[in-house]
Motif scaffolding. Sequence first.
Motif, PDB file in Angstrom:
ATOM      1  N   ALA A 133       0.820  -1.211   0.000  1.00 43.80           N
ATOM      2  CA  ALA A 133       0.000   0.000   0.000  1.00 43.80           C
ATOM      3  C   ALA A 133       0.855   1.262   0.000  1.00 43.80           C
ATOM      4  O   ALA A 133       0.428   2.312  -0.489  1.00 43.80           O
ATOM      5  CB  ALA A 133      -0.927   0.000   1.214  1.00 43.80           C
ATOM      6  N   GLU A 134       2.072   1.163   0.540  1.00 49.04           N
ATOM      7  CA  GLU A 134       2.956   2.325   0.583  1.00 49.04           C
ATOM      8  C   GLU A 134       3.545   2.644  -0.784  1.00 49.04           C
ATOM      9  O   GLU A 134       3.945   3.773  -1.048  1.00 49.04           O
ATOM     10  CB  GLU A 134       4.089   2.078   1.580  1.00 49.04           C
ATOM     11  CG  GLU A 134       3.628   1.941   3.016  1.00 49.04           C
ATOM     12  CD  GLU A 134       4.794   1.775   3.962  1.00 49.04           C
ATOM     13  OE1 GLU A 134       5.333   2.794   4.422  1.00 49.04           O
ATOM     14  OE2 GLU A 134       5.182   0.624   4.237  1.00 49.04           O
ATOM     15  N   LEU A 193      -5.167   0.957   1.972  1.00 48.22           N
ATOM     16  CA  LEU A 193      -5.402   1.955   0.929  1.00 48.22           C
ATOM     17  C   LEU A 193      -6.612   2.839   1.222  1.00 48.22           C
ATOM     18  O   LEU A 193      -6.810   3.858   0.559  1.00 48.22           O
ATOM     19  CB  LEU A 193      -5.599   1.264  -0.424  1.00 48.22           C
ATOM     20  CG  LEU A 193      -4.362   0.617  -1.047  1.00 48.22           C
ATOM     21  CD1 LEU A 193      -4.741  -0.143  -2.311  1.00 48.22           C
ATOM     22  CD2 LEU A 193      -3.297   1.663  -1.359  1.00 48.22           C
ATOM     23  N   SER A 194      -7.403   2.465   2.225  1.00 42.75           N
ATOM     24  CA  SER A 194      -8.643   3.203   2.474  1.00 42.75           C
ATOM     25  C   SER A 194      -8.404   4.602   3.029  1.00 42.75           C
ATOM     26  O   SER A 194      -9.171   5.523   2.752  1.00 42.75           O
ATOM     27  CB  SER A 194      -9.545   2.410   3.423  1.00 42.75           C
ATOM     28  OG  SER A 194      -8.914   2.222   4.684  1.00 42.75           O
ATOM     29  N   PRO A 201      -5.010   7.258   5.174  1.00 46.27           N
ATOM     30  CA  PRO A 201      -3.704   7.300   5.850  1.00 46.27           C
ATOM     31  C   PRO A 201      -3.767   6.736   7.266  1.00 46.27           C
ATOM     32  O   PRO A 201      -2.819   6.097   7.729  1.00 46.27           O
ATOM     33  CB  PRO A 201      -3.365   8.795   5.857  1.00 46.27           C
ATOM     34  CG  PRO A 201      -4.136   9.364   4.706  1.00 46.27           C
ATOM     35  CD  PRO A 201      -5.405   8.578   4.655  1.00 46.27           C
ATOM     36  N   GLU A 202      -4.882   6.975   7.960  1.00 49.55           N
ATOM     37  CA  GLU A 202      -5.029   6.451   9.314  1.00 49.55           C
ATOM     38  C   GLU A 202      -5.084   4.923   9.301  1.00 49.55           C
ATOM     39  O   GLU A 202      -4.534   4.256  10.186  1.00 49.55           O
ATOM     40  CB  GLU A 202      -6.300   7.003   9.965  1.00 49.55           C
ATOM     41  CG  GLU A 202      -6.272   8.494  10.250  1.00 49.55           C
ATOM     42  CD  GLU A 202      -6.454   9.341   9.000  1.00 49.55           C
ATOM     43  OE1 GLU A 202      -6.956   8.800   7.975  1.00 49.55           O
ATOM     44  OE2 GLU A 202      -6.092  10.534   9.029  1.00 49.55           O
ATOM     45  N   ALA A 203      -5.754   4.380   8.282  1.00 46.43           N
ATOM     46  CA  ALA A 203      -5.839   2.924   8.171  1.00 46.43           C
ATOM     47  C   ALA A 203      -4.470   2.316   7.899  1.00 46.43           C
ATOM     48  O   ALA A 203      -4.133   1.250   8.427  1.00 46.43           O
ATOM     49  CB  ALA A 203      -6.817   2.539   7.063  1.00 46.43           C
ATOM     50  N   LEU A 204      -3.663   3.000   7.086  1.00 49.07           N
ATOM     51  CA  LEU A 204      -2.316   2.510   6.806  1.00 49.07           C
ATOM     52  C   LEU A 204      -1.480   2.487   8.082  1.00 49.07           C
ATOM     53  O   LEU A 204      -0.739   1.528   8.342  1.00 49.07           O
ATOM     54  CB  LEU A 204      -1.642   3.381   5.752  1.00 49.07           C
ATOM     55  CG  LEU A 204      -0.190   3.027   5.402  1.00 49.07           C
ATOM     56  CD1 LEU A 204      -0.087   1.585   4.910  1.00 49.07           C
ATOM     57  CD2 LEU A 204       0.353   3.989   4.348  1.00 49.07           C
ATOM     58  N   LYS A 205      -1.612   3.521   8.889  1.00 47.18           N
ATOM     59  CA  LYS A 205      -0.882   3.564  10.161  1.00 47.18           C
ATOM     60  C   LYS A 205      -1.327   2.429  11.078  1.00 47.18           C
ATOM     61  O   LYS A 205      -0.499   1.764  11.719  1.00 47.18           O
ATOM     62  CB  LYS A 205      -1.112   4.916  10.839  1.00 47.18           C
ATOM     63  CG  LYS A 205      -0.343   5.089  12.137  1.00 47.18           C
ATOM     64  CD  LYS A 205      -0.579   6.472  12.734  1.00 47.18           C
ATOM     65  CE  LYS A 205       0.180   6.636  14.048  1.00 47.18           C
ATOM     66  NZ  LYS A 205      -0.044   7.988  14.642  1.00 47.18           N
TER      67      LYS A 205
END
Length: 479
Positions: A186-187, A397-398, A400-404
């Motif tokens: 995702a990054e 991908l949903s 930035p908070e989800a990626l964290k």
Amino acid sequence: MEEQKRPIGEDWLALWIGLGIFVLGLGAFAGVNVLGWGAKVNVWIDAAKAVVPVSGAFKEMPSIVSLILTYLFMLGLMLIAARCMRADIKKFAAGFTLVFWISYGCWFTGHYAYIAATPDVLAKYGINWSLNLTGEAGFIVALLAGLVIGNFFPKLAAFMGEATRPELYIKTAIVILGAGLGAKAAESMSLASAILFRGLCASVEVYLIDWAVVYLVARTVFKFNREWAVPLASGISICGVSAAIATGAAIRARPVVPIMVSSLVVIFAVVELLLLPFIAQALLWTEPMVAGDWMGLAVKTDGAAIASGAIVDALVRAKALAMEGIHYQEGWIMMPATTSKIFIDFFIGIWAFVLAIIWCSKIECRGEVKAVEIWERFPKFVLGYMLTFVLLLAFSLSSPEALKAAKGATSQMDAFRVLFFVMTFFTIGVISNFRKLWAEGIGKLAAVYLLCLFGFIVWVGLLISYIFFHGIKPPLVVG
């Protein structure tokens, strides 16, 4: 009398255990650190500060409590698996206890700063040199420890025998690994897509070129019959143990045939594991993704291939940092190794099905092959890897908070994934009793393996890896 239930295979168990850890790790998305107490080993000078809980939420927990909880959790999971496999529970518990603690000791040792510290952190530990191997040196220590026990302490190896199951451990680790790779993808979505596509293309080469060549050599040069040539070609060229067993079953070979081939696969996988990562570091550190994919194509068995990918990831990153100050992100070099091996695994069932059709319709005419056979031979843990990869990728991908949150979740899962990895290394070593296997009369088989693997497959794999991954670089560490 009640009919005894059929044992559940390692493939299914790895799928469910891996998914279970994955689901527990997802608690981090809701702010619940279900696995946050898991023991993590840091690079250390002071041994008392080496082991810590993986989540900062448990920073007050004593290291010994974290470590004991980790052991009890792993033991509980494995005892459930042992019961499902109809293993001897008492022997399994005793054997697994040794496997766990010796493996963890090796992982701990591999993180000693003089072994693991990279040049950028030497001052932090107050030292002026190290072997620069990163913490993944623990994998090598575990493999060497297993080889010593397997070849010089046979009684101890036999005592651990019930729990010496590298295929179960590595397949479970791969299911969990999918989540971590999904978050990483995702990054850098464009790079991840390129790796997946190129990994698929590179994997097809194994079936279209390597298998045919090995089969031809076995039949024409060494005069093996079809019963031996098929599992031998599959074991050497495709994916080791799983491929040899699946294709052996597809052609109705006697059980001894794939077993003998599988023994060879393990021996040569250990040799490759000890040699190829260091060759890749020396020759391919400027082409890191080529080095990673080469491990996936050249090293047989899932355990050794993914493990060698992990070692190459560490070795190449360390050398790039030392030589040119380039700091690649961890895990990306390992990704093509994993991807290629997973795609190879993905097609094992299909390849076995194709061979079953050929044998039934053209050679033995033993009846019609049903489509259900492709499902029976399909490696189920691959489904788990694909599911965890896709779900974490979608979550990440949903927003930035989800990626964290995904990074926090996968860090907790990884505390257990690395344990399955290090136990894989250790148990591969334990079962690699070279003298015993030689005494079983596998010299001629070994000659085919040696000629084809090091005379052809390793170098064709390198060429294919170079063609597909030349010039691609992992993302850099920011900050």
